[in-house]
Design an enzyme around this catalytic site. Structure first.
Site, mmCIF file in Angstrom:
data_model
loop_
_atom_site.group_PDB
_atom_site.id
_atom_site.type_symbol
_atom_site.label_atom_id
_atom_site.label_comp_id
_atom_site.label_asym_id
_atom_site.label_seq_id
_atom_site.Cartn_x
_atom_site.Cartn_y
_atom_site.Cartn_z
ATOM 1 C CE LYS A 34 31.023 32.769 31.083
ATOM 2 N NZ LYS A 34 31.823 34.023 31.044
ATOM 3 C CE LYS A 84 40.628 35.257 33.974
ATOM 4 N NZ LYS A 84 39.866 34.586 35.046
ATOM 5 C CG ASP A 141 40.019 38.032 36.645
ATOM 6 O OD1 ASP A 141 39.635 36.919 36.996
ATOM 7 O OD2 ASP A 141 41.124 38.500 36.988
ATOM 8 C CB SER A 165 29.566 32.984 34.255
ATOM 9 O OG SER A 165 30.065 34.237 34.665
HETATM 10 N N1 GLU Z 1 37.095 35.714 36.329
HETATM 11 C C1 GLU Z 1 36.331 34.728 37.024
HETATM 12 C C2 GLU Z 1 37.181 33.500 37.268
HETATM 13 O O1 GLU Z 1 38.362 33.631 37.519
HETATM 14 C C3 GLU Z 1 34.981 34.452 36.385
HETATM 15 C C4 GLU Z 1 34.984 34.043 34.960
HETATM 16 C C5 GLU Z 1 33.601 33.984 34.328
HETATM 17 O O2 GLU Z 1 32.608 34.232 35.001
HETATM 18 O O3 GLU Z 1 33.549 33.673 33.144
HETATM 19 O O4 GLU Z 1 36.728 32.387 37.284
#
Ligand code: GLU
Length: 453
Positions: free
Chosen positions: A92, A128, A168, A385
Site C-alpha cells: 500500500k 510506492k 501522491d 486509504s
Molecule cells: N501517498 C500517501 C503517503 O505518502 C498516501 C498513500 C496511500 O494512501 O496509499 O502516505
C-alpha cells in the site's frame, strides 16, 4: 560486531549494491540508527536477518510508458512500482508523477511506507510507485493518455489483496479516475484496486482531507502532551497540494492561523490567515500559480522563489509558532531550522515525507523544538486509504463523521505508540526513535512468524 556496527555494515553494503540512491540511504540510515537500542535488547531480529531482508524490496517493477502527446508525437517515460514489504498486508502506498522521480526516490518512499503503515496498526504492507512524467503544462487529454498507458503495464501487478496504489505528488482525484477506468477496461473487474477514488464510485468520505487533517490532529496530540494547544497559534505551512490545503483548512477549524503556503515558484504570506476557498480555486480547480492569490488578496505578500535566502526557504523565515512542512523531501534545511529556532518555533510537524534534512532535525531537537516525524504525522492519508479498502471489501459506505472520528482516534493511537516506545527505550519524547522502533517491531515480528521468505 555491536548493534551500531552491524546496522552500519548493512547500510554500507546497500550503498555498494544500489549506487546513487541518496534519498533511500537517508531514509534507511535514519531508521537503522533508531533501531540500535532495540537490537541491543532483542537479538531475534538479528538472528532472523530482518534488517538484511527489510532493506530489500520484495519486488521492483520498472517499465516503459509510451503515450502520444496532443501534437501526435510519441513520448516515453519511466514507470515504477516498488513492492517493498507485504508482511502486514497488501502493498500500500501512493504513486508520484514528478520529473524528479527516480528509482531511489520511489525506494525511499516505499521504505518509509513500511513503517508508516505498520504504525497505523492496520493490515497494510508498504509499497510506492510513480513516474518521471511531468504533469505541469500538460492538457487534460495528455494526462488521461499518460495514465492509461501507465496502467496498461501496472494492471498486471496490482489487485485489491495484492497491491493497492493511491495518490501522491502529481496524482490526485483526476489521475486516480483515469487509472481506475483503464484498469476496469483491461480486466472487466470493478474492484478496489486504488484508493482516493471518487465518492460516487467507491471512494471514501474523508480520504481527500485525511493526510492534512491527520497531520493537524497529530500536532494537537503532540502539543497537548506538552501542555500546549493549536488554538491561537501562528502556523507556517509549505506546499499548496492536497496535504497543505487540508492542513490549512483544519488549522482554521482548530482556532489556529495558517499564515503561509507555497508552490514551486514562491510563497504566500497572509498574516490574517490563508483563505482556503481562494487556495482551492487556484490549485484544485484552476491549477494555476500562487501569484494569483496575492492579486486576489492585496493584504497578502507573494515572495518569489529567487528571493529565498541562501540555502533556505522564505516560508521558514517568516516567524511562526508551529511549522508544517507539507511540500516535499528535504525542503527544510539547516538554514531554515536556524530561522525557526531564532523566531521561537515550538513544533515542526512533518506533513510531507522526509521534508526535514538530518542536520536540520538535529539542530531543532538540540534547541528544544518538538518534532513530529512524517511517518507518524502524515500517516492519516494511508490510514483512511485502508478504511476505503475496508468499505469496498464489505460493500459499505461510512459517513464523513464516522471516518473523521476514526482518523482522529488513529492519529492519537499513533502518537501514543510512538511516545510510549520512545519512553520504553530511554529517550522520552524522541518520536523519530519511537515511530521507527514501533513500526519496525510490528513488521519484523510478522516476518519472523512467517519464516524465511
Ligand atoms: N501517498 C500517501 C503517503 O505518502 C498516501 C498513500 C496511500 O494512501 O496509499 O502516505
Amino acid at each position: 560486531m555491536n548493534a551500531k556496527e552491524y546496522t552500519r555494515e548493512i547500510l554500507r553494503l546497500i550503498r555498494q549494491t544500489s549506487p546513487g540512491q541518496e534519498e533511500f540511504y537517508q531514509a534507511a540510515t535514519e531508521v537503522f540508527e533508531s533501531l540500535v537500542p532495540l537490537l541491543e535488547e532483542e537479538h531475534r531480529y538479528r538472528e532472523h536477518s530482518i534488517l538484511e531482508r527489510i532493506i530489500l524490496p520484495e519486488r521492483t517493477i520498472i517499465f516503459r510508458v509510451t503515450w502520444m502527446d496532443d501534437s501526435g508525437k510519441i513520448q516515453t517515460n519511466l514507470g515504477y512500482r516498488v513492492q517493498f514489504n507485504s508482511a502486514l498486508g497488501p502493498y500500500k502506498g501512493g504513486l508520484r508523477f514528478h520529473p524528479t522521480v527516480t528509482l531511489g526516490i520511489v525506494k525511499f518512499l516505499g521504505f518509509e511506507q513500511i513503517f508508516k503503515n505498520a504504525l497505523t496498526n492496520l493490515q497494510i504492507g508498504g509499497g510506492k510507485g510513480g513516474s518521471n512524467f511531468d504533469p505541469k503544462g500538460k492538457s487534460d487529454s495528455e494526462i488521461m493518455r499518460f495514465c492509461q498507458a501507465f496502467m496498461n503495464e501496472l494492471h498486471r501487478h496490482i489487485g485489491h489483496t495484492r497491491d493497492v496504489p493511491a495518490g501522491d505528488i502529481g496524482v490526485g482525484a483526476r489521475e486516480i479516475g483515469y487509472l481506475f477506468g483503464q484498469y476496469k477496461l483491461l480486466t472487466a473487474n470493478f474492484e478496489g484496486i486504488v484508493t482516493g477514488k471518487g465518492i460516487g464510485w467507491g471512494g471514501s468520505f474523508g480520504r481527500k482531507e485525511a493526510t492534512g487533517y491527520g497531520s493537524v490532529y497529530f500536532a494537537e496530540h503532540h502539543l497537548n502532551r506538552h501542555d500546549m494547544e493549536l488554538k491561537g497559534k501562528r502556523c507556517a505551512v509549505s506546499g499548496a497540494g492536497n496535504v497543505a490545503i487540508y492542513t490549512i483548512e483544519k488549522l482554521h477549524s482548530m482556532g489556529a492561523t495558517p499564515i503561509t503556503c507555497s508552490d514551486s515558484r514562491g510563497t504566500i504570506h497572509h498574516p490574517k490567515g490563508i483563505d482556503v476557498k481562494t487556495l482551492k480555486a487556484i490549485k484544485e480547480v484552476g491549477r494555476e500559480s500562487l501569484e494569483k492569490y496575492a492579486q486576489l488578496h492585496p493584504d497578502a505578500t507573494y515572495i518569489p522563489l529567487h528571493k529565498y535566502p541562501e540555502g533556505g526557504h522564505a516560508t521558514w523565515s517568516i516567524p511562526c509558532d508551529i511549522a508544517f512542512p507539507s511540500a516535499t523531501q528535504n525542503e527544510l534545511t539547516i538554514v531554515d531550522a536556524k530561522n525557526l529556532v531564532n523566531n521561537g518555533c515550538k513544533l515542526v510537524n512533518e506533513g510531507a515525507n522526509m521534508p526535514t534534512t538530518p542536520d536540520a532535525i538535529d539542530y531543532l531537537r538540540e534547541h528544544g523544538v518538538l518534532f513530529s516525524p512524517g511517518k507518524a504525522a502524515n500517516a492519516g492519508g494511508v490510514a483512511v486509504s485502508q478504511l476505503e479498502m475496508a468499505q469496498n471489501a464489505s460493500m459499505q459506505r461510512w459517513s464523513f463523521a464516522e471516518v473523521d472520528t476514526r482518523l482522529f482516534g488513529i492519529m492519537k493511537s499513533i502518537f501514543d505508540t510512538a511516545y510510549e516506545t520512545s519512553k520504553e527505550f530511554g529517550d522520552e519524547g524522541n518520536l523519530i526513535m519511537g515511530a521507527n522502533i514501533a513500526g519496525f517491531r510490528r513488521a519484523a515480528d510478522a516476518m519472523i512468524d512467517m519464516g524465511a521468505v
